[in-house]
Design an enzyme around this catalytic site. Structure first.
Site, PDB file in Angstrom:
ATOM      1  N   GLY A 160       0.831  -1.190   0.000  1.00  0.00           N
ATOM      2  CA  GLY A 160       0.000   0.000   0.000  1.00  0.00           C
ATOM      3  C   GLY A 160       0.871   1.248   0.000  1.00  0.00           C
ATOM      4  O   GLY A 160       2.030   1.217   0.412  1.00  0.00           O
ATOM      5  N   CYS A 161       0.305   2.358  -0.456  1.00  0.00           N
ATOM      6  CA  CYS A 161       1.097   3.585  -0.582  1.00  0.00           C
ATOM      7  C   CYS A 161       1.542   4.117   0.780  1.00  0.00           C
ATOM      8  O   CYS A 161       2.721   4.375   1.000  1.00  0.00           O
ATOM      9  CB  CYS A 161       0.320   4.641  -1.364  1.00  0.00           C
ATOM     10  SG  CYS A 161      -1.359   4.952  -0.763  1.00  0.00           S
ATOM     11  N   TYR A 162       0.587   4.278   1.703  1.00  0.00           N
ATOM     12  CA  TYR A 162       0.959   4.732   3.042  1.00  0.00           C
ATOM     13  C   TYR A 162       1.915   3.743   3.702  1.00  0.00           C
ATOM     14  O   TYR A 162       2.873   4.126   4.379  1.00  0.00           O
ATOM     15  CB  TYR A 162      -0.283   4.850   3.927  1.00  0.00           C
ATOM     16  CG  TYR A 162      -1.198   6.005   3.642  1.00  0.00           C
ATOM     17  CD1 TYR A 162      -0.750   7.317   3.726  1.00  0.00           C
ATOM     18  CD2 TYR A 162      -2.545   5.788   3.334  1.00  0.00           C
ATOM     19  CE1 TYR A 162      -1.612   8.386   3.498  1.00  0.00           C
ATOM     20  CE2 TYR A 162      -3.409   6.846   3.106  1.00  0.00           C
ATOM     21  CZ  TYR A 162      -2.942   8.143   3.187  1.00  0.00           C
ATOM     22  OH  TYR A 162      -3.794   9.192   2.972  1.00  0.00           O
TER      23      TYR A 162
END
Length: 316
Positions: A115-117
């Protein structure tokens, strides 16, 4: 040798960006399904099993269905959904995680794109926990802001389309208020944390770009690490990496602000150690493009690894 690649979900935000990064390359050939046949299970299954590599850009349930349709053991699969990010039989697609992760990805037929975060949070946490600078049971708070493309088509319409039912004039919004966010399990697992971290995400009125931040009270941490210790630990962990770099204390100390859009359009991530030596406090910060190293760029990097190609192909 030219490898064939099928992007299942190529019309979504991440799928389109992956396609853009692959188009024009002479070492891969993209396979596509006719628009009118995208919902036909048999047509999708044929492409899913005939490609050398498949990238899934689908919601979790649809991604699981696509995985169930693949019975060809030779197909290399990269999933951009949340579905398999903590699955023990899938390689976690953050090549810079540790010294062994790149080889694990290259040897795997099942890779889960981070995931990006989570990419920013794990990049900051893993080196310290692995080196014993931070205890695995240390209480962690993660603050982050992303451009609205991180929320997919619905959030993009919310900020861009005045005719959308949910159109908003907000410039900034905090969300995931019940402290339940889909990236938290992977942050805890791959950050090697014993305690579930507090994650406080937000979205700004700009399209893409991300800042992930972890504040620390250094005087309370066992061993009382200094800013210099933190910076040296990060630098040692990512030494020689092409896509993850660490700002030294001179650069960080001279900065008065940080633009979340600073690495847009790239597969790069830059890590910073902010604070004033002697105050017992630090701000660990990761800067990345939520659609680059946080999504499509990482997927292409993982694709290159599983196909045995130059890891940086299509990402320069």
């Amino acid at each position: 040798m030219v490898s064939t690649v099928f992007i299942d979900g190529e019309v979504g935000t991440t799928g389109l960006q992956i396609r853009q990064r692959l188009e024009g390359r002479n070492d891969v050939r993209l396979l596509s399904i006719a628009p009118e046949r995208r919902k036909e299970t048999a047509a999708r299954a044929e492409l899913l099993n005939s490609a050398d590599a498949v990238i899934l850009c689908l919601p979790d349930a649809a991604a699981k269905e696509a995985v169930s349709l693949i019975d060809n053991p030779k197909v290399k699969l990269i999933d951009a959904s949340t579905a398999y990010r903590t699955a023990p039989d899938w390689a976690y697609g953050f090549a810079e995680l540790d010294s062994a992760q790149r080889d694990k990805i290259a040897a795997s037929t099942r890779v889960s794109n981070p995931g990006c975060y989570a990419t920013g949070a794990i990049a900051l946490l893993r080196p310290f926990v692995a080196a014993g600078v931070l205890p695995a049971n240390w209480p962690i708070t993660i603050n982050a802001v992303s451009g609205y493309t991180g929320g997919g088509k619905s959030m993009i319409a919310e900020f861009e389309d005045p005719n959308a039912a949910n159109y908003t004039h907000e410039n900034f919004r905090i969300y995931a208020l019940p402290l339940q966010h889909k990236h938290v399990p992977e942050i805890q697992k791959h950050g090697q944390l014993d305690i579930r971290p507090i994650f406080a995400p937000s979205v700004g009125r700009y399209a893409q770009g991300m800042i992930v931040e972890i504040p620390l009270h250094l005087d309370l941490v066992p061993g009382r690490p200094t800013l210099k210790t933190l910076n040296e630990t990060l630098s040692a962990h990512y030494a020689g990496e092409r896509f993850v770099t660490v700002a030294d204390l001179v650069e960080s100390g001279a900065m008065t602000g940080l633009d979340p859009e600073g690495l847009n359009g790239t597969n790069r991530m830059k890590l910073f150690t902010f604070g004033t030596e002697g105050t017992g406090q630090a701000r660990l910060v990761a800067l990345l493009d939520n659609l680059g190293k946080g999504a499509s760029g990482a997927a292409v990097q993982n694709l290159n690894l599983v196909l045995g190609l130059d890891e940086a192909s299509g990402l320069n």
